[in-house]
Design an enzyme around this catalytic site. Structure first.
Site, PDB file in Angstrom:
ATOM      1  N   GLY A   1      -0.798   4.969  -0.261  1.00 23.23           N
ATOM      2  CA  GLY A   1      -1.260   5.635   1.080  1.00 23.23           C
ATOM      3  C   GLY A   1      -0.470   6.302   1.224  1.00 23.23           C
ATOM      4  O   GLY A   1       0.396   7.061   1.694  1.00 23.23           O
TER       5      GLY A   1
ATOM      6  N   HIS B   1     -11.466  10.681  14.535  1.00 24.38           N
ATOM      7  CA  HIS B   1     -10.455  10.472  13.068  1.00 24.38           C
ATOM      8  C   HIS B   1     -11.311  11.655  12.411  1.00 24.38           C
ATOM      9  O   HIS B   1     -12.338  11.536  12.294  1.00 24.38           O
ATOM     10  CB  HIS B   1     -10.633   8.943  13.214  1.00 24.38           C
ATOM     11  CG  HIS B   1      -9.752   7.886  13.951  1.00 24.38           C
ATOM     12  ND1 HIS B   1      -9.977   7.480  15.171  1.00 24.38           N
ATOM     13  CD2 HIS B   1      -8.231   8.179  14.048  1.00 24.38           C
ATOM     14  CE1 HIS B   1      -9.170   6.969  15.419  1.00 24.38           C
ATOM     15  NE2 HIS B   1      -8.359   7.122  14.993  1.00 24.38           N
ATOM     16  N   HIS B   2     -10.784  11.554  11.289  1.00 29.63           N
ATOM     17  CA  HIS B   2     -10.585  12.529  10.093  1.00 29.63           C
ATOM     18  C   HIS B   2     -11.488  11.836   9.799  1.00 29.63           C
ATOM     19  O   HIS B   2     -11.891  10.501   9.721  1.00 29.63           O
ATOM     20  CB  HIS B   2      -9.653  12.031   9.622  1.00 29.63           C
ATOM     21  CG  HIS B   2      -8.994  10.813   8.925  1.00 29.63           C
ATOM     22  ND1 HIS B   2      -9.209  10.353   7.607  1.00 29.63           N
ATOM     23  CD2 HIS B   2      -7.832  10.048   9.595  1.00 29.63           C
ATOM     24  CE1 HIS B   2      -8.723   8.423   7.790  1.00 29.63           C
ATOM     25  NE2 HIS B   2      -8.309   8.742   9.288  1.00 29.63           N
TER      26      HIS B   2
ATOM     27  N   GLY C   1      -3.657  -2.230  17.036  1.00 34.52           N
ATOM     28  CA  GLY C   1      -4.801  -1.613  16.357  1.00 34.52           C
ATOM     29  C   GLY C   1      -4.211  -0.313  17.097  1.00 34.52           C
ATOM     30  O   GLY C   1      -4.757   0.677  15.831  1.00 34.52           O
TER      31      GLY C   1
ATOM     32  N   THR D   1      -6.674  -1.571  10.148  1.00 39.25           N
ATOM     33  CA  THR D   1      -7.687  -1.938  11.317  1.00 39.25           C
ATOM     34  C   THR D   1      -8.844  -2.386  11.084  1.00 39.25           C
ATOM     35  O   THR D   1      -9.322  -3.219   9.520  1.00 39.25           O
ATOM     36  CB  THR D   1      -8.168  -0.948  12.245  1.00 39.25           C
ATOM     37  OG1 THR D   1      -8.436   0.055  10.983  1.00 39.25           O
ATOM     38  CG2 THR D   1      -7.009  -0.090  12.826  1.00 39.25           C
TER      39      THR D   1
ATOM     40  N   LYS E   1     -12.268   8.084   7.262  1.00 31.82           N
ATOM     41  CA  LYS E   1     -11.618   6.718   8.250  1.00 31.82           C
ATOM     42  C   LYS E   1     -13.216   5.961   8.122  1.00 31.82           C
ATOM     43  O   LYS E   1     -14.386   6.401   7.538  1.00 31.82           O
ATOM     44  CB  LYS E   1     -11.362   7.139  10.092  1.00 31.82           C
ATOM     45  CG  LYS E   1     -11.642   5.961  10.379  1.00 31.82           C
ATOM     46  CD  LYS E   1     -10.201   5.830  11.974  1.00 31.82           C
ATOM     47  CE  LYS E   1      -9.911   4.446  12.914  1.00 31.82           C
ATOM     48  NZ  LYS E   1      -9.053   3.752  11.654  1.00 31.82           N
TER      49      LYS E   1
ATOM     50  N   GLY F   1       0.741  -0.644   0.095  1.00 34.49           N
ATOM     51  CA  GLY F   1      -0.178  -0.091  -0.283  1.00 34.49           C
ATOM     52  C   GLY F   1       0.861   1.440   0.012  1.00 34.49           C
ATOM     53  O   GLY F   1       0.358   1.852   1.092  1.00 34.49           O
TER      54      GLY F   1
END
Length: 265
Positions: A10, A154-155, A122, A99, A158, A7
């Site tokens: 990302g 969170h942003h 996590g 997650t 998510k 990834g």
């Protein structure tokens, strides 16, 4: 230690590339993206905002894992399970920061850990893992007369809720009380819910803006309350923790480990 970042295009992937490039004792051996990604063939260092690292992004994890000592993985549950199978075949280290893993996913990670050294958490930060240990001890000390509520923000991008970190904190609280989180977890409240059931562990989820991650665990008793909180201001701390976990796991025997093991907690 030769590390692969999956990834790689990302947000976390780019940070992982930077963390590997800046850390002592390891080097970036490969960077993986999905087939068809527009970043295939690009230099992973340039993609991450660094000088070229002479590592081109590819879509061939099998070859990359065979030539590596470990993989850093903050992708999706389905991708992580696939990478776990490849890591087990290659007998390498697999650091899992993904997650949203289900119980079935965790069972597959456990099976892969008979051959790979898997560190799954996590949250890879030092502060959060210390927080989890504090939550476990406080829950054990205070008992069920204190209500436990876990709040996370969170942003807006998510996709899973509650966050993996919130669930990790919930597991710590449940372990402290000697109960199974599945039997006491309350993730939503809406409408006329009635009084709070004694022993429940509640979760509140907030989303918005660009918040990296805020977590609080409140122990609310009669006439007093105690709150343990953690604020993450930079995703780089998760990448740094992942690299530290990989270096720690490299000489270890196959098995399923946590950041608590890495930190000696």
């Amino acid at each position: 230690m030769r590390l692969v970042v999956v990834g790689a295009d990302g947000r976390m992937g780019r940070m992982l590339v930077r963390a590997v490039a800046e850390a002592e004792g390891c080097t970036l051996s490969a960077a993986i993206e999905r087939p068809g990604s527009p970043t295939l063939g690009q230099d992973a260092g340039t993609l991450a905002g660094l000088s070229p690292l002479n590592v081109a992004v590819t879509d061939d994890p099998l070859a990359a894992f065979a030539a590596a000592d470990g993989v850093l993985d903050f992708t999706t549950p389905a991708a992580t399970i696939h990478f776990a199978e490849l890591a087990a075949q290659a007998r390498i280290v697999h650091i899992v920061g993904t997650t949203g893993l289900s119980d079935a996913d965790r069972e597959q990670l456990k099976a892969a850990s008979y051959h790979a050294r898997i560190v799954q958490s996590g949250n890879m930060s030092l502060g959060i893992n210390l927080m989890a240990e504090l939550v476990r001890r406080v829950a054990q000390s205070l008992g069920a007369e204190f209500d436990i509520e876990i709040c996370e923000m969170h942003h807006r991008m998510k996709v899973d809720a509650p966050s993996g970190t919130a669930l990790m904190l919930g597991e710590a609280a449940a372990e402290g009380r000697g109960v199974d989180l599945k039997t006491v977890r309350v993730s939503t409240r809406d409408g006329h819910t009635g009084a709070r059931k004694p022993g429940d562990i509640g979760f509140a989820t907030l989303r918005g803006g660009t918040v990296v991650g805020d977590h609080s665990v409140m122990f609310a008793g009669a006439g007093e309350s105690l709150t343990i909180s953690h604020h993450a201001a930079d995703r780089g701390l998760f990448a740094t923790g992942a690299v530290k976990a990989a270096l720690w796991a490299h000489p270890k025997p196959p098995g399923l480990y946590s950041m608590a093991d890495v930190l000696g907690l």
